[in-house]
Design an enzyme around this catalytic site. Sequence first.
Site, short mmCIF file in Angstrom:
data_model
loop_
_atom_site.label_atom_id
_atom_site.label_comp_id
_atom_site.label_asym_id
_atom_site.label_seq_id
_atom_site.Cartn_x
_atom_site.Cartn_y
_atom_site.Cartn_z
N ASP A 9 0.14 -4.31 9.95
CA ASP A 9 -0.95 -3.45 9.50
C ASP A 9 -2.17 -4.35 9.32
O ASP A 9 -2.19 -5.20 8.42
CB ASP A 9 -0.58 -2.75 8.20
CG ASP A 9 -1.64 -1.73 7.77
OD1 ASP A 9 -2.68 -1.64 8.42
OD2 ASP A 9 -1.41 -1.03 6.76
N LYS A 52 -13.06 -0.97 7.19
CA LYS A 52 -13.63 -2.02 6.34
C LYS A 52 -14.60 -2.91 7.12
O LYS A 52 -15.73 -3.12 6.70
CB LYS A 52 -12.51 -2.87 5.73
CG LYS A 52 -11.40 -2.10 5.05
CD LYS A 52 -11.88 -1.30 3.88
CE LYS A 52 -10.73 -0.71 3.08
NZ LYS A 52 -9.82 0.17 3.83
N TRP A 111 0.87 -1.18 0.00
CA TRP A 111 0.00 0.00 0.00
C TRP A 111 0.90 1.23 0.00
O TRP A 111 1.78 1.36 0.85
CB TRP A 111 -0.89 -0.04 1.25
CG TRP A 111 -1.86 1.08 1.39
CD1 TRP A 111 -2.74 1.52 0.45
CD2 TRP A 111 -2.08 1.88 2.57
NE1 TRP A 111 -3.49 2.57 0.96
CE2 TRP A 111 -3.10 2.79 2.25
CE3 TRP A 111 -1.51 1.90 3.84
CZ2 TRP A 111 -3.57 3.72 3.18
CZ3 TRP A 111 -1.97 2.81 4.76
CH2 TRP A 111 -2.99 3.72 4.43
#
Length: 402
Positions: free
Chosen positions: A212, A248, A130
């Site tokens: 993460d 999310k 990312w």
Amino acid sequence: RVYVRPTCMEEGTGIPLLNTFSFFFLCAAYRTDDNQPWVLPVVKKVERMIVEDQSLNHEYLPILGLPEFRSSASKIALGDDSLAILENRVGGVQCLGGTGALKIGAEFLRRWYYGYNNTATPVYVSAPTWENHNGVFADAGFQDIRPYKYWNAEKRSLDLAGFLGDLESAPEHSIFVMHACAHNPTGIDPTPEEWKQIAEVMKRRNLFPFFDSAYQGFASGSLEKDAWAVRYFVSQGFELFCAQSFSKNFGLYNERVGNLTIVAKDNENLTRVLSQMEKIVRTIWSNPPSQGARVVALTLNSPELFAEWQENVKTMADRVLLMRAQLKAKLQALGTPGTWDHITQQIGMFSFTGLTPHQVEYLSKEKHIYLMASGRINMCGLTTKNIDYVAESIHEAVSTVQ
């Protein structure tokens, strides 16, 4: 974006042709089979509870955040039976989303990780990763950010040998940023046995794990499965950071709900770390917002709401898994050149399709299907209404464009 909208105009009128669509597979947000955002039913229920609770107010939260949010967030990352929690050496910092958790962790590590100034300490991020990982650590002052091998483009799988090799050659005390599950952007995760090999090298080489965790529960539908790597590292005695996002798995994208879970060697060390974290937070956002944290905390601390939330999360995960299975099946039925097993071997929101930049360009120009030049797509952009068209278009692109 992952929505569908009319793109072509009837010649000379400026009126959209409603049966002609563009398909966008670019952004990192869940969509329903109707290509709409989804407010989780449990979130709606909890928000009504908050509105009706006359005891709540808008006073400042503590600098480190809502205590019941921090503790419950760390508990779902590490598990109810975590020895580290029982030994009182786990703490949390409420942050502005997963990005905020990465930021606070990075700022602390630059100042206090190994000595008093760690600007020269290598920080390793996966290749690819990312893109914000690079920016967050660079802005925190780290000057040596390196890639570690992760994606095998030829085999469309994890480059485990390359990963382990980079771990072996990394200077001691290097920081490794790793995706807890649903690797973004490839969708490829190590297996438990592979994670064990990774942990063994990291422990022997004195490397620091910074996880993460943006998709716990959302990736597989199981909170436990998606947290396996983090929990295994803790069981092996690592001190570590875990940046958690609830964007999310709660659908709380605009509430910016995050937590930095800290696992220290003992309570005394944890107290020192949290004291420095408090100083860092004070100069960045001073106090975190309450609404999203209250939604998460109330849900995680009620057995009934927690069970309902798990079902909501599984609904999202199952839809993504179904789209993966259907896309693979349709490409195979069409006889699309190449192997497509990687579509279902990958997990989470994203898929590295293996399409070349020229094939992506063809899909964009000829089929109005928009995805990253790398071939990455957001699987949530697929629906039962567009999957046939998308599969046929991919088949055409792969068959005619090199």
